[in-house]
Motif scaffolding. Sequence first.
Motif, short mmCIF file in Angstrom:
data_model
loop_
_atom_site.label_atom_id
_atom_site.label_comp_id
_atom_site.label_asym_id
_atom_site.label_seq_id
_atom_site.Cartn_x
_atom_site.Cartn_y
_atom_site.Cartn_z
N UNK A 21 1.46 -1.15 0.31
CA UNK A 21 -0.16 -0.12 0.00
C UNK A 21 0.82 0.96 -0.11
N UNK A 23 4.51 2.14 -0.91
CA UNK A 23 4.41 1.85 -2.54
C UNK A 23 3.60 2.02 -3.24
N UNK A 24 2.27 2.19 -3.41
CA UNK A 24 1.25 2.06 -4.46
C UNK A 24 1.25 4.02 -4.06
N UNK A 26 2.92 6.03 -2.62
CA UNK A 26 3.50 7.04 -3.14
C UNK A 26 3.55 6.69 -5.47
N UNK A 27 3.65 5.36 -5.28
CA UNK A 27 3.19 5.98 -7.01
C UNK A 27 2.52 6.34 -7.52
N UNK A 28 1.44 6.69 -6.60
CA UNK A 28 0.56 7.53 -7.18
C UNK A 28 0.10 8.54 -6.63
N UNK A 29 1.35 9.45 -5.91
CA UNK A 29 1.55 10.43 -5.59
C UNK A 29 0.95 11.36 -4.51
N UNK A 33 6.88 13.02 -2.49
CA UNK A 33 8.38 12.55 -2.23
C UNK A 33 8.99 12.96 -1.95
N UNK B 106 8.92 6.38 -15.19
CA UNK B 106 7.88 5.97 -14.59
C UNK B 106 6.92 5.39 -15.83
N UNK B 123 8.81 3.71 -11.62
CA UNK B 123 8.05 3.93 -11.38
C UNK B 123 7.58 2.94 -11.71
N UNK B 125 3.41 -0.51 -12.70
CA UNK B 125 3.14 -1.35 -11.96
C UNK B 125 3.14 -2.62 -12.26
N UNK B 140 10.18 0.42 -7.76
CA UNK B 140 8.76 0.57 -7.44
C UNK B 140 7.45 0.40 -7.74
N UNK B 142 3.91 -2.88 -8.52
CA UNK B 142 2.90 -3.07 -8.02
C UNK B 142 3.53 -4.54 -8.37
N UNK B 158 10.37 -2.21 -3.51
CA UNK B 158 9.34 -1.88 -3.06
C UNK B 158 7.84 -2.11 -3.78
N UNK B 159 7.09 -3.08 -3.32
CA UNK B 159 6.16 -3.26 -4.28
C UNK B 159 4.78 -4.18 -3.43
N UNK B 160 3.82 -4.65 -4.05
CA UNK B 160 3.21 -5.95 -2.79
C UNK B 160 3.87 -7.16 -3.23
N UNK B 189 4.58 -7.17 0.19
CA UNK B 189 3.72 -7.76 0.93
C UNK B 189 4.64 -10.01 1.27
#
Lengths: 208, 238
Positions: A21, A23-24, A26-29, A33, B106, B123, B125, B140, B142, B158-160, B189
């Motif tokens: 969550x 990291x997610x 963070x990716x979605x701003x 940062x 990204x 970054x 998905x 980073x 998912x 880092x990620x799920x 995770x």
Amino acid sequence: MSDELISKKDLLLVTGISYGQLYRWKRKNLIPEEWFIRKSAYTGQETFFPRAEILERVAKIQSLKDTVSLDELAAMFSPGATHHTFESSGSAIANMISPTALNLYLEETGFSESTFNFDQMLGIYLLETLLKSGDIGLDEGRMVVGCLKGIMEGLSGRNTMLLITRKLGVSTVLFLPVTEEVLVDDASKIVVKIALPKIAQELKEKVL
Amino acid sequence: MKTQSKGNLRIDGVGSHEGGVFDRIEFNGVGTLKGGVQADEISVNGVGTFNGDVATGHLGVDGMCTFNSQVQADTLDINGTAKINGGLGVGTLNVNGNLKINGGMKGDTMTNNGRLVVTEDCELEAFRSDGLINVSGSLNAETVELNIALKCQVREIGGSQITVRQIGTASFLESFFPTFLQADTIEGDIIQLEATKAKKVSGHEIIIGENCDIDVVEYTGTYQQSPSARVREARNLA
């Protein structure tokens, strides 16, 4: 270890969120940062966050994430304007803004169109907040709007604070960068000190 | 939807152009674009240099190409060699050749079957690599799926869901060019690792598989460790 910072590990333990969550988001701003502060620790580098800000942000995301999409949340937390427009006779204005504040704004700016963009709405909302709090009077409200006119474009993206001081009953309205430290003489009183990004976020939360 | 044709730019042979807005840009020889370009499709089959910002729907490099500024593409296919000296924003990235990004990227999804080097953060998905990778910043995503052969390096992951597998058969080359992933920290995770050397691995469900060498493992859910793995310390934080 400073109390103002919280390590990533502690943040996860305290809030119950997972690495995925974090990291997610963070990716979605959803988490800026700048809040990821790297410090060296005995295990190498560790990441810390400003404690108060991150805890408030995580709580807000957790309470809203089931009803609002992550992209909408990102728009809410980002400093810039949204694409929202507001009808001057619409329900959003009627619910949030008192006729006094709206009329004062219209009088001072001479604005005659029927829709406000987000920056203009922010100005009106700021005025409403100030008048409602009772910290300032109508004349000071006029000064604020007069001052706002000059910086209206891109207002919501600016890292600006509003400062109103009073000395012997005479008020001064100032817009300054948030980062500035302000010193006033003993006879002056700071009546209002308010960061615009905070007001912008409040407004976004109400309209999204 | 195209409402108006913006014209094509095609360089066969040696040529250069100032840049601008096009439907399609195609290089079959040696081409240089001096300024920024915007195009629905860009195809580089020879040698290309782009000195300004590039924004495109599809960008394909089958030859050799250098971008000296930002690149934004909905899809980017690298079958040759490309270097981006600036950031990359991408929808889908496929690397079958060689891509070096001097900057960060990204994007949405990427697959790497060749060699990918990124000097700053990535970054995405979904990130999948079956080739060589070297990320000097953090990765980073998912889902991170790394099927490694030879030495791969990512400073932070880092990620799920993070999976690292060792592929390729053991050969005599293995003793000269060992296969492993080198990382500082891995946080996720669900983490499943093979042939990974890391200082710290943190997550909920962690499996440390064959040939791993980890200083510290921190887990909040389940933990398994292969007999051939070396873990200095495993802490249950739950």
